[in-house]
Scaffold this motif. Structure first.
Motif, PDB file in Angstrom:
ATOM      1  N   SER A 221       5.901  -7.460   8.599  1.00  0.00           N
ATOM      2  CA  SER A 221       7.192  -6.791   8.494  1.00  0.00           C
ATOM      3  C   SER A 221       7.089  -5.677   7.456  1.00  0.00           C
ATOM      4  CB  SER A 221       8.277  -7.795   8.073  1.00  0.00           C
ATOM      5  OG  SER A 221       9.532  -7.163   7.950  1.00  0.00           O
ATOM      6  N   CYS A 222       7.647  -4.527   7.779  1.00  0.00           N
ATOM      7  CA  CYS A 222       7.676  -3.384   6.859  1.00  0.00           C
ATOM      8  C   CYS A 222       6.266  -3.001   6.433  1.00  0.00           C
ATOM      9  CB  CYS A 222       8.526  -3.697   5.623  1.00  0.00           C
ATOM     10  SG  CYS A 222      10.156  -4.371   5.959  1.00  0.00           S
ATOM     11  N   HIS A 223       5.318  -3.044   7.373  1.00  0.00           N
ATOM     12  CA  HIS A 223       3.914  -2.860   7.024  1.00  0.00           C
ATOM     13  C   HIS A 223       3.465  -1.406   7.034  1.00  0.00           C
ATOM     14  CE1 HIS A 223       4.151  -2.925  11.369  1.00  0.00           C
ATOM     15  NE2 HIS A 223       2.950  -2.391  11.455  1.00  0.00           N
ATOM     16  N   LEU A 224       4.301  -0.497   7.549  1.00  0.00           N
ATOM     17  CA  LEU A 224       3.920   0.912   7.609  1.00  0.00           C
ATOM     18  C   LEU A 224       4.137   1.578   6.250  1.00  0.00           C
ATOM     19  CD1 LEU A 224       5.471   1.821  11.075  1.00  0.00           C
ATOM     20  CD2 LEU A 224       3.118   1.149  10.561  1.00  0.00           C
ATOM     21  N   GLU A 225       3.293   2.549   5.950  1.00  0.00           N
ATOM     22  CA  GLU A 225       3.315   3.157   4.608  1.00  0.00           C
ATOM     23  C   GLU A 225       4.603   3.930   4.338  1.00  0.00           C
ATOM     24  OE1 GLU A 225       0.473   5.876   1.713  1.00  0.00           O
ATOM     25  OE2 GLU A 225       0.069   5.819   3.872  1.00  0.00           O
ATOM     26  N   HIS A 226       5.082   4.663   5.322  1.00  0.00           N
ATOM     27  CA  HIS A 226       6.230   5.547   5.100  1.00  0.00           C
ATOM     28  C   HIS A 226       7.436   5.118   5.942  1.00  0.00           C
ATOM     29  CE1 HIS A 226       3.592   8.106   2.795  1.00  0.00           C
ATOM     30  NE2 HIS A 226       2.784   8.260   3.830  1.00  0.00           N
ATOM     31  N   ASP A 227       7.723   3.825   5.960  1.00  0.00           N
ATOM     32  CA  ASP A 227       8.856   3.333   6.749  1.00  0.00           C
ATOM     33  C   ASP A 227      10.155   3.268   5.943  1.00  0.00           C
ATOM     34  OD1 ASP A 227       8.333   1.186   5.091  1.00  0.00           O
ATOM     35  OD2 ASP A 227       7.669  -0.157   6.702  1.00  0.00           O
TER      36      ASP A 227
ATOM     37  N   LYS B 294       5.671  -1.340  -2.691  1.00  0.00           N
ATOM     38  CA  LYS B 294       4.720  -0.480  -1.970  1.00  0.00           C
ATOM     39  C   LYS B 294       4.532   0.865  -2.655  1.00  0.00           C
ATOM     40  CE  LYS B 294       6.292  -0.488   2.288  1.00  0.00           C
ATOM     41  NZ  LYS B 294       6.450  -0.318   3.746  1.00  0.00           N
ATOM     42  N   GLY B 295       5.597   1.358  -3.289  1.00  0.00           N
ATOM     43  CA  GLY B 295       5.523   2.664  -3.923  1.00  0.00           C
ATOM     44  C   GLY B 295       4.586   2.713  -5.111  1.00  0.00           C
ATOM     45  N   LYS B 296       4.233   1.560  -5.649  1.00  0.00           N
ATOM     46  CA  LYS B 296       3.334   1.499  -6.799  1.00  0.00           C
ATOM     47  C   LYS B 296       1.863   1.400  -6.402  1.00  0.00           C
ATOM     48  CE  LYS B 296       6.572  -0.560 -10.110  1.00  0.00           C
ATOM     49  NZ  LYS B 296       6.799  -1.686 -11.052  1.00  0.00           N
ATOM     50  N   LEU B 297       1.606   1.277  -5.117  1.00  0.00           N
ATOM     51  CA  LEU B 297       0.219   1.153  -4.674  1.00  0.00           C
ATOM     52  C   LEU B 297      -0.546   2.449  -4.917  1.00  0.00           C
ATOM     53  CD1 LEU B 297       0.864  -0.667  -1.263  1.00  0.00           C
ATOM     54  CD2 LEU B 297      -0.143  -1.685  -3.314  1.00  0.00           C
ATOM     55  N   ASP B 298      -1.672   2.337  -5.573  1.00  0.00           N
ATOM     56  CA  ASP B 298      -2.511   3.501  -5.835  1.00  0.00           C
ATOM     57  C   ASP B 298      -3.706   3.454  -4.879  1.00  0.00           C
ATOM     58  OD1 ASP B 298      -3.985   5.586  -6.788  1.00  0.00           O
ATOM     59  OD2 ASP B 298      -3.866   5.013  -8.900  1.00  0.00           O
ATOM     60  N   HIS B 299      -3.499   3.967  -3.667  1.00  0.00           N
ATOM     61  CA  HIS B 299      -4.530   3.891  -2.644  1.00  0.00           C
ATOM     62  C   HIS B 299      -5.775   4.694  -3.025  1.00  0.00           C
ATOM     63  CE1 HIS B 299      -1.993   1.603  -0.121  1.00  0.00           C
ATOM     64  NE2 HIS B 299      -1.196   2.574   0.255  1.00  0.00           N
TER      65      HIS B 299
ATOM     66  N   GLY C  58      -8.403   5.371  -0.604  1.00  0.00           N
ATOM     67  CA  GLY C  58      -7.568   6.532  -0.355  1.00  0.00           C
ATOM     68  C   GLY C  58      -6.556   6.404   0.752  1.00  0.00           C
ATOM     69  N   ASP C  59      -6.421   5.253   1.396  1.00  0.00           N
ATOM     70  CA  ASP C  59      -5.461   5.177   2.498  1.00  0.00           C
ATOM     71  C   ASP C  59      -4.830   3.802   2.618  1.00  0.00           C
ATOM     72  OD1 ASP C  59      -6.908   3.564   4.795  1.00  0.00           O
ATOM     73  OD2 ASP C  59      -8.402   4.898   3.912  1.00  0.00           O
TER      74      ASP C  59
ATOM     75  N   PHE D 193      -5.773  -0.786   2.638  1.00  0.00           N
ATOM     76  CA  PHE D 193      -4.988  -1.820   1.955  1.00  0.00           C
ATOM     77  C   PHE D 193      -4.511  -2.869   2.950  1.00  0.00           C
ATOM     78  CE2 PHE D 193      -0.770  -3.318   0.451  1.00  0.00           C
ATOM     79  CZ  PHE D 193      -1.210  -4.036  -0.658  1.00  0.00           C
ATOM     80  N   TYR D 194      -4.068  -2.408   4.119  1.00  0.00           N
ATOM     81  CA  TYR D 194      -3.618  -3.331   5.166  1.00  0.00           C
ATOM     82  C   TYR D 194      -4.729  -4.300   5.543  1.00  0.00           C
ATOM     83  CZ  TYR D 194      -2.332  -4.918   9.857  1.00  0.00           C
ATOM     84  OH  TYR D 194      -2.072  -5.688  10.953  1.00  0.00           O
ATOM     85  N   TYR D 195      -5.947  -3.778   5.733  1.00  0.00           N
ATOM     86  CA  TYR D 195      -7.067  -4.643   6.110  1.00  0.00           C
ATOM     87  C   TYR D 195      -7.401  -5.624   4.992  1.00  0.00           C
ATOM     88  CZ  TYR D 195      -7.862  -1.547  10.093  1.00  0.00           C
ATOM     89  OH  TYR D 195      -7.722  -0.842  11.254  1.00  0.00           O
ATOM     90  N   LYS D 196      -7.259  -5.191   3.748  1.00  0.00           N
ATOM     91  CA  LYS D 196      -7.493  -6.100   2.623  1.00  0.00           C
ATOM     92  C   LYS D 196      -6.513  -7.265   2.659  1.00  0.00           C
ATOM     93  CE  LYS D 196      -9.466  -2.884  -0.780  1.00  0.00           C
ATOM     94  NZ  LYS D 196      -9.252  -2.239  -2.095  1.00  0.00           N
ATOM     95  N   LEU D 197      -5.256  -6.956   2.952  1.00  0.00           N
ATOM     96  CA  LEU D 197      -4.252  -8.019   3.020  1.00  0.00           C
ATOM     97  C   LEU D 197      -4.572  -9.016   4.129  1.00  0.00           C
ATOM     98  CD1 LEU D 197      -0.767  -6.307   2.469  1.00  0.00           C
ATOM     99  CD2 LEU D 197      -2.179  -7.539   0.830  1.00  0.00           C
TER     100      LEU D 197
END
Length: 236
Positions: free
Chosen positions: A11-17, A89-94, A100-101, A105-109
């Motif tokens: 849920s809410c997994h997209l970066e810019h949702d 999510k806004g604090k994530l430093d990709h 860089g993306d 991060f999604y794959y790490k989760l």
């Protein structure tokens, strides 16, 4: 050796949702118990004249007894739930931590979520079923499969990966219900004017049954209903 089935939803997994939180989780069952557990959930739905899919975004006040009985069934059954909740999510430093993306991060989760199901090593095989979300679903699933094949040098305990539709799986619907409640409260939607009374009632009941607040992490050793509260490293 027994087989475990994992039913993953997000849920809410997209970066810019536009949402500050995201959550990914699964319900886990023993494969040999699949038919009995499936029929148990379906019988509850039929009892309440609700044979269709249960979705968090389509909860109805008239069916609150159904949702509570489904929650009761979960806590009285051997089904287990685990999720990872990312509140900020806004604090994530990709750039610094995730190649860089957001996809990395999604794959790490997903990796952490799945790997935790086999830790400590338990000798089980796992079949992974993921809800179809978007056109990139097949690509993501193939990437996840490759990651685990590389980790286990071709002898991965994850023997099967498959996309399925949530309306085809009672267990995906259960996952959707739980992570929907968790993200709703974590976004503080429950406090807003005009908040859904049925969603708030489901949240209250789920917290009562689990013994945990849905916007906080559970004890790390909790096996029945586990929420891992991920604290991202802040941007510098």
């Amino acid at each position: 050796m027994s087989t475990k089935n994992l039913y993953i939803d997000e849920s809410c997994h997209l970066e810019h949702d536009g949402f500050p939180v995201m959550c990914i989780g699964y319900t886990k069952i023993n494969a040999e118990g699949y038919d009995n557990l499936k029929e148990g959930i379906k019988s509850i739905k039929l009892k309440h004249n609700a044979p269709t899919e249960i979705k968090w975004n389509k909860l109805s006040k008239s069916r609150i007894k159904l949702y509570k009985e489904i929650i009761d069934f979960f806590f009285d059954s051997p089904i287990q739930f685990r999720c990872i909740l990312v509140k900020y999510k806004g604090k994530l430093d990709h750039a610094a931590f995730n190649k860089g993306d957001h996809d990395s991060f999604y794959y790490k989760l997903v990796y952490f979520l799945l790997n935790s199901s086999t830790n400590p090593p338990n000798g089980h095989d796992y079949k992974v079923y993921m809800d179809i979300k978007d056109t990139r679903g097949k690509e993501r699933l193939a990437q996840i499969k490759t990651v685990f094949e590389n980790k286990y040098y071709g002898a991965s305990p994850f023997v099967h990966f498959q996309h399925i539709r949530s309306d085809e799986s009672e267990f995906l619907q259960l996952t959707d219900l739980f992570i929907g409640a968790i993200t709703y409260k974590s976004r503080k939607e429950h406090e807003k004017e005009g908040a859904s009374t049925v969603k708030n009632e489901v949240i209250d009941y789920l917290e009562e049954k689990s013994g945990y607040l849905l916007n906080e992490g559970t004890e790390p050793w909790e096996e029945k209903f586990n929420i891992f509260d991920h604290q991202p490293k802040s941007k510098s």
